[in-house]
Design an enzyme around this catalytic site. Sequence first.
Site, PDB file in Angstrom:
ATOM      1  CD1 TRP A  64       3.692  -8.271  10.193  1.00  0.00           C
ATOM      2  CD2 TRP A  64       5.193  -9.348   8.936  1.00  0.00           C
ATOM      3  NE1 TRP A  64       3.267  -8.225   8.892  1.00  0.00           N
ATOM      4  CE2 TRP A  64       4.169  -8.887   8.107  1.00  0.00           C
ATOM      5  CE3 TRP A  64       6.244 -10.073   8.371  1.00  0.00           C
ATOM      6  CZ2 TRP A  64       4.164  -9.105   6.731  1.00  0.00           C
ATOM      7  CZ3 TRP A  64       6.242 -10.292   7.016  1.00  0.00           C
ATOM      8  CH2 TRP A  64       5.207  -9.807   6.204  1.00  0.00           C
ATOM      9  CE  LYS A 121       6.124   4.033   8.599  1.00  0.00           C
ATOM     10  NZ  LYS A 121       5.336   4.609   7.505  1.00  0.00           N
ATOM     11  CG  HIS A 128      -5.510  -0.122 -23.751  1.00  0.00           C
ATOM     12  ND1 HIS A 128      -5.761  -0.434 -25.064  1.00  0.00           N
ATOM     13  CD2 HIS A 128      -5.018   1.132 -23.758  1.00  0.00           C
ATOM     14  CE1 HIS A 128      -5.404   0.593 -25.836  1.00  0.00           C
ATOM     15  NE2 HIS A 128      -4.966   1.566 -25.053  1.00  0.00           N
ATOM     16  CG  ASN A 142      13.166  -8.207  14.977  1.00  0.00           C
ATOM     17  OD1 ASN A 142      12.398  -8.861  15.675  1.00  0.00           O
ATOM     18  ND2 ASN A 142      13.260  -6.884  15.039  1.00  0.00           N
ATOM     19  N   GLY A 143      14.081 -11.242  11.750  1.00  0.00           N
ATOM     20  CA  GLY A 143      14.806 -11.744  10.576  1.00  0.00           C
ATOM     21  C   GLY A 143      14.419 -13.171  10.270  1.00  0.00           C
ATOM     22  NE  ARG A 172      10.195  -2.763  13.959  1.00  0.00           N
ATOM     23  CZ  ARG A 172      11.406  -2.439  13.520  1.00  0.00           C
ATOM     24  NH1 ARG A 172      11.858  -1.232  13.695  1.00  0.00           N
ATOM     25  NH2 ARG A 172      12.154  -3.326  12.928  1.00  0.00           N
ATOM     26  CD  GLU A 181      -0.244   1.158   2.152  1.00  0.00           C
ATOM     27  OE1 GLU A 181       0.903   0.761   2.290  1.00  0.00           O
ATOM     28  OE2 GLU A 181      -0.540   2.375   2.173  1.00  0.00           O
ATOM     29  CB  CYS A 188       9.901  -8.898  14.263  1.00  0.00           C
ATOM     30  SG  CYS A 188       9.240 -10.321  13.417  1.00  0.00           S
ATOM     31  CE  LYS A 191      -0.572   5.284   1.781  1.00  0.00           C
ATOM     32  NZ  LYS A 191       0.704   5.214   1.306  1.00  0.00           N
ATOM     33  CD  GLU A 214       1.387   6.654  -1.911  1.00  0.00           C
ATOM     34  OE1 GLU A 214       1.848   5.636  -2.438  1.00  0.00           O
ATOM     35  OE2 GLU A 214       1.387   6.841  -0.681  1.00  0.00           O
TER      36      GLU A 214
HETATM   37  C1  G6P Z   1       6.130  -1.171   3.634  1.00  0.00           C
HETATM   38  C2  G6P Z   1       5.372   0.016   4.189  1.00  0.00           C
HETATM   39  C3  G6P Z   1       5.145   1.037   3.087  1.00  0.00           C
HETATM   40  C4  G6P Z   1       6.463   1.439   2.461  1.00  0.00           C
HETATM   41  C5  G6P Z   1       7.247   0.230   1.970  1.00  0.00           C
HETATM   42  C6  G6P Z   1       8.668   0.598   1.596  1.00  0.00           C
HETATM   43  O1  G6P Z   1       5.335  -1.856   2.734  1.00  0.00           O
HETATM   44  O2  G6P Z   1       4.138  -0.408   4.738  1.00  0.00           O
HETATM   45  O3  G6P Z   1       4.505   2.170   3.623  1.00  0.00           O
HETATM   46  O4  G6P Z   1       6.226   2.300   1.396  1.00  0.00           O
HETATM   47  O5  G6P Z   1       7.340  -0.760   2.999  1.00  0.00           O
HETATM   48  O6  G6P Z   1       9.341   0.992   2.752  1.00  0.00           O
HETATM   49  P1  G6P Z   1      10.535   2.020   2.839  1.00  0.00           P
HETATM   50  O7  G6P Z   1      10.790   2.159   4.310  1.00  0.00           O
HETATM   51  O8  G6P Z   1      11.682   1.369   2.117  1.00  0.00           O
HETATM   52  O9  G6P Z   1      10.109   3.279   2.201  1.00  0.00           O
END
Ligand code: G6P
Length: 612
Positions: free
Chosen positions: A73, A607, A508, A99-100, A27, A492, A2, A489, A485
């Site tokens: 969100w 984000k 395995h 937010n929260g 975000r 996501e 949010c 990516k 990673e």
């Molecule tokens: C969310 C974001 C990711 C990020 C993760 C941890 O899932 O979409 O890109 O890696 O949070 O966030 P941080 O800000 O703690 O690295």
Amino acid sequence: MCGIVAYIGSKEAYPILIKGLHRLEYRGYDSAGVAILNKELHVYKCKGKVAELEKHTLKKEVSGTIGIGHTRWATHGAPNDVNAHPHFSQTKNLVIIHNGIIENYATIKKELQKRGHKFHSDTDTEVLIHLIEDIYVNERVELAEAVRQALTEVIGAYAIVVLSKDNPDELIAAKKSSPLVIGVGKGEYFVASDATPIIEYTKDVVYLEDEQIAVIPRKGKLQIKTIRNKVKPPYIQTLELKLEALEKGGYPHFMLKEIYEQPRSIRDSMRGRLVPKEGKVNLGGIKEYERKIINAKRIVIVACGTSWHAGLVGEYLFEDLARIPVEVEYASEFRYRNPIIGEDDVVIAISQSGETADTLAAIELAKSKGATIIGICNVVGSTIPRTTHAGSYTHAGPEIGVASTKAFTAQITVLTLMALRIARKKGSISESRYFELINELDQIPAKVEKVLKKNDEVKKLAKIFKDVKNFLYLGRGYAFPVALEGALKLKEISYIHAEGYPAAEMKHGPIALIDENMPVVVIATKGTSYEKVASNIQEVKARKGKIIAIVTERDKNVKQHADYVIEIPETDEILVPLISVVPLQLLAYHIAVLRGCNVDQPRNLAKSVTVE
Ligand code: G6P
């Protein structure tokens, strides 16, 4: 997650709010809304993007010099028009954005319902504004006092802004465990969940602390007090953030811009810290805690998402170079499993945003057990760096694309510097190896630059594989976290299912998935496991899988067996993650674009994850 933006001053609020909401889009959110006061309180909100909200308000009354805006969100209740913020109070005299999560909202809601309150949404936020109004009306107190009393009753996290029809010359803001920043302009104030909507107007900001309430007047001075009624003088800081850093600079997406920024962001992470000529690595932020790290019984790395992957690279680095045992924990697991942690442990918390709720909670827990907490964060002034004992910023600059790219390589850069510094101080690394590594680290930005030249080759691969349903990513040693990673990516932003695996572990389980339709990305660069990875490639080929190999320039062996290869410059094995992740970021990016996905704001993702 949010986003909050609010304005009070002499300018028209609506354009400022809309622009601010656009700035907060990164975000991640699923509905948006604004409230503007101009004698009447006008609230407009709808499901979808800020652009939909703009369409929705086209012929509506939006004039006024005080207003609040929100991107939601969904947590409590589906993403729809009704659940979108702002929310009205019972009499419709007050509105709130939040937010929260208010954890005890159901109990409060029942009480209020007994007293005749009617609710329209499924949200915890609507309950909070009804509670505030209930106190405001029945106790006949000032609005700020009603907010204060209400907040003493709630359990959970909040960043809120309240606007009232009876008080056209003030906004009330408050926060706990969810960030809120107030921009102090000339005769105007801005409020936002992070500084991005504010910096084009003012660089002077006040970060509210937990359980603080701000009364923000149209004219005059900002007043801050705690929910325990203690007055706090506002502490104004000056931000260094530049507006250009928040814009796309000619790139079609923030993600591509950020991938291309990596030579610079890696360099910025090392600036003033790595001095190869003098053979020095300095990390001013952790200096006072170096002894503590050297003598640590154990290092525990806590993080989430991409930052957790960087943490895995950190594990290899610290064990390899500094010979300190390391455990890497998902912050969300660590915080709830009664971990064994004490004064001899050093916890490294890694977070791009510096706001991730689980990482923050893991830090608080470890701190309460006496551990030393070191932060590695990107957003200057965010909550995590303010909570840790010491730390090093990554200096990657603002990362707007939801899928993290340059923050990941910056985190690894800082971890490498830390491991090298500690290893040398501890004497666990030979001088020759130390010099070899710092000189090679200095070459990394130029090598990343070279990898970026492979963009067209990667794009061709993306065209070939854009319609597949599954992807497998394999790596060993330092390349294993890169495989994780790379897979993250892709899933996501393209919504293709992808798994990252240690190459040898493939037999395995995942090997059962391999057939002629299964692309397998293998990081097969020169290093200790090279031959072994080459054998893993043969295992995939024997089952007709399609191999996309990331290899070292002039490689011959793997090339013979791979269907497609991307060459990257040779580097030391421990620095491979910094350059081998780049083609995987590009691959995910191009596949997602070709599939028509919203690369910068993928569905359901946020984000900055400020709820657990
Ligand atoms: C969310 C974001 C990711 C990020 C993760 C941890 O899932 O979409 O890109 O890696 O949070 O966030 P941080 O800000 O703690 O690295």
